[in-house]
Scaffold this motif. Sequence first.
Motif, PDB file in Angstrom:
ATOM      1  N   UNK A  66       0.844  -1.197   0.000  1.00 19.05           N
ATOM      2  CA  UNK A  66       0.000   0.000   0.000  1.00 19.05           C
ATOM      3  C   UNK A  66       0.877   1.244   0.000  1.00 19.05           C
ATOM      4  N   UNK A  67       0.253   2.373  -0.320  1.00 15.91           N
ATOM      5  CA  UNK A  67       0.976   3.642  -0.364  1.00 15.91           C
ATOM      6  C   UNK A  67      -0.011   4.766  -0.101  1.00 15.91           C
ATOM      7  N   UNK A  68       0.494   5.976   0.051  1.00 19.92           N
ATOM      8  CA  UNK A  68      -0.329   7.154   0.287  1.00 19.92           C
ATOM      9  C   UNK A  68      -0.274   8.045  -0.956  1.00 19.92           C
ATOM     10  N   UNK A  69      -1.385   8.747  -1.221  1.00 22.79           N
ATOM     11  CA  UNK A  69      -1.447   9.674  -2.346  1.00 22.79           C
ATOM     12  C   UNK A  69      -1.561  11.087  -1.793  1.00 22.79           C
ATOM     13  N   UNK A  70      -0.668  11.949  -2.247  1.00 23.12           N
ATOM     14  CA  UNK A  70      -0.694  13.360  -1.871  1.00 23.12           C
ATOM     15  C   UNK A  70      -0.701  14.192  -3.144  1.00 23.12           C
ATOM     16  N   UNK A 113      -5.270  10.239  -0.042  1.00 25.95           N
ATOM     17  CA  UNK A 113      -5.669   8.900   0.414  1.00 25.95           C
ATOM     18  C   UNK A 113      -4.492   8.216   1.081  1.00 25.95           C
ATOM     19  N   UNK A 114      -4.799   7.492   2.144  1.00 21.98           N
ATOM     20  CA  UNK A 114      -3.778   6.774   2.906  1.00 21.98           C
ATOM     21  C   UNK A 114      -4.044   5.273   2.792  1.00 21.98           C
ATOM     22  N   UNK A 115      -2.978   4.488   2.742  1.00 24.72           N
ATOM     23  CA  UNK A 115      -3.055   3.021   2.663  1.00 24.72           C
ATOM     24  C   UNK A 115      -3.782   2.530   1.415  1.00 24.72           C
ATOM     25  N   UNK A 116      -3.554   3.169   0.286  1.00 25.12           N
ATOM     26  CA  UNK A 116      -4.171   2.734  -0.966  1.00 25.12           C
ATOM     27  C   UNK A 116      -3.568   1.382  -1.345  1.00 25.12           C
ATOM     28  N   UNK A 117      -4.397   0.360  -1.559  1.00 20.65           N
ATOM     29  CA  UNK A 117      -3.846  -0.934  -1.977  1.00 20.65           C
ATOM     30  C   UNK A 117      -3.151  -0.808  -3.334  1.00 20.65           C
ATOM     31  N   UNK A 147      -3.794  22.007   2.465  1.00 19.90           N
ATOM     32  CA  UNK A 147      -3.631  22.248   3.894  1.00 19.90           C
ATOM     33  C   UNK A 147      -2.864  21.079   4.494  1.00 19.90           C
ATOM     34  N   UNK A 148      -1.569  21.246   4.751  1.00 22.49           N
ATOM     35  CA  UNK A 148      -0.766  20.133   5.252  1.00 22.49           C
ATOM     36  C   UNK A 148      -1.092  19.715   6.685  1.00 22.49           C
ATOM     37  N   UNK A 149      -1.958  20.463   7.381  1.00 17.65           N
ATOM     38  CA  UNK A 149      -2.336  20.052   8.735  1.00 17.65           C
ATOM     39  C   UNK A 149      -3.643  19.273   8.750  1.00 17.65           C
ATOM     40  N   UNK A 150      -4.279  19.164   7.596  1.00 20.79           N
ATOM     41  CA  UNK A 150      -5.531  18.429   7.475  1.00 20.79           C
ATOM     42  C   UNK A 150      -5.242  16.942   7.352  1.00 20.79           C
ATOM     43  N   UNK A 151      -6.179  16.111   7.785  1.00 19.63           N
ATOM     44  CA  UNK A 151      -6.045  14.660   7.679  1.00 19.63           C
ATOM     45  C   UNK A 151      -6.234  14.219   6.226  1.00 19.63           C
ATOM     46  N   UNK A 152      -5.921  12.948   5.940  1.00 17.84           N
ATOM     47  CA  UNK A 152      -6.174  12.385   4.622  1.00 17.84           C
ATOM     48  C   UNK A 152      -7.673  12.413   4.350  1.00 17.84           C
ATOM     49  N   UNK A 153      -8.070  12.638   3.096  1.00 14.81           N
ATOM     50  CA  UNK A 153      -9.480  12.660   2.728  1.00 14.81           C
ATOM     51  C   UNK A 153     -10.120  11.294   2.967  1.00 14.81           C
TER      52      UNK A 153
END
Length: 172
Positions: free
Chosen positions: A40-44, A57-61, A127-133
């Motif tokens: 898995x990986x994260x998308x920024x 998105x976090x933990x994208x398969x 906004x880098x302080x916001x959580x993953x969507x």
Amino acid sequence: MEPGSSSYFIITEPTRDTQWALGTPNPISWTKGVLDDIASFDVEMARLDSDGLTFVAQNVPAAHSSLNILLQDVPLGDDYFLLFMNSTHGVTYATSPRFSVVSGSSSKSTASVVSDVQTVTVNGAPNPTQQFAVTFPAMENRGFASWGDARQAWSLGSVLVGCVVGVVWTLR
């Protein structure tokens, strides 16, 4: 090496000429290495001309190979790019080519939506302080089963036998 590629992934969508329209799902797609052991990986999403980072998105398969992103109230611009990474360890797997975000009323997205995949909604300015969507469920630790085949097990066993033989030889 081609733009948008690395040793782990090749981001196939968005491309350099892609325009993402606000209010419309926009696809991202990728191909990845077979034996890279990345589950898995994260998308920024980031911009070049202004500060800002959006956690998409976090933990994208990694095996899925595509995802749709619905942008709402995101600033317009032609300087966006995506990062595929492990945010925990700061390892970047791939960077997409630069693409544009345009008004939904002024233009239509140049990319085709991928059916049967999850759509992630992103709201507002970077906004880098916001959580993953969205955060996908954590991947199960596959442990030994994640190894590609029995050759790796034999290799590990051979190394261990070699260490034991070396210790015995040294102590004689």
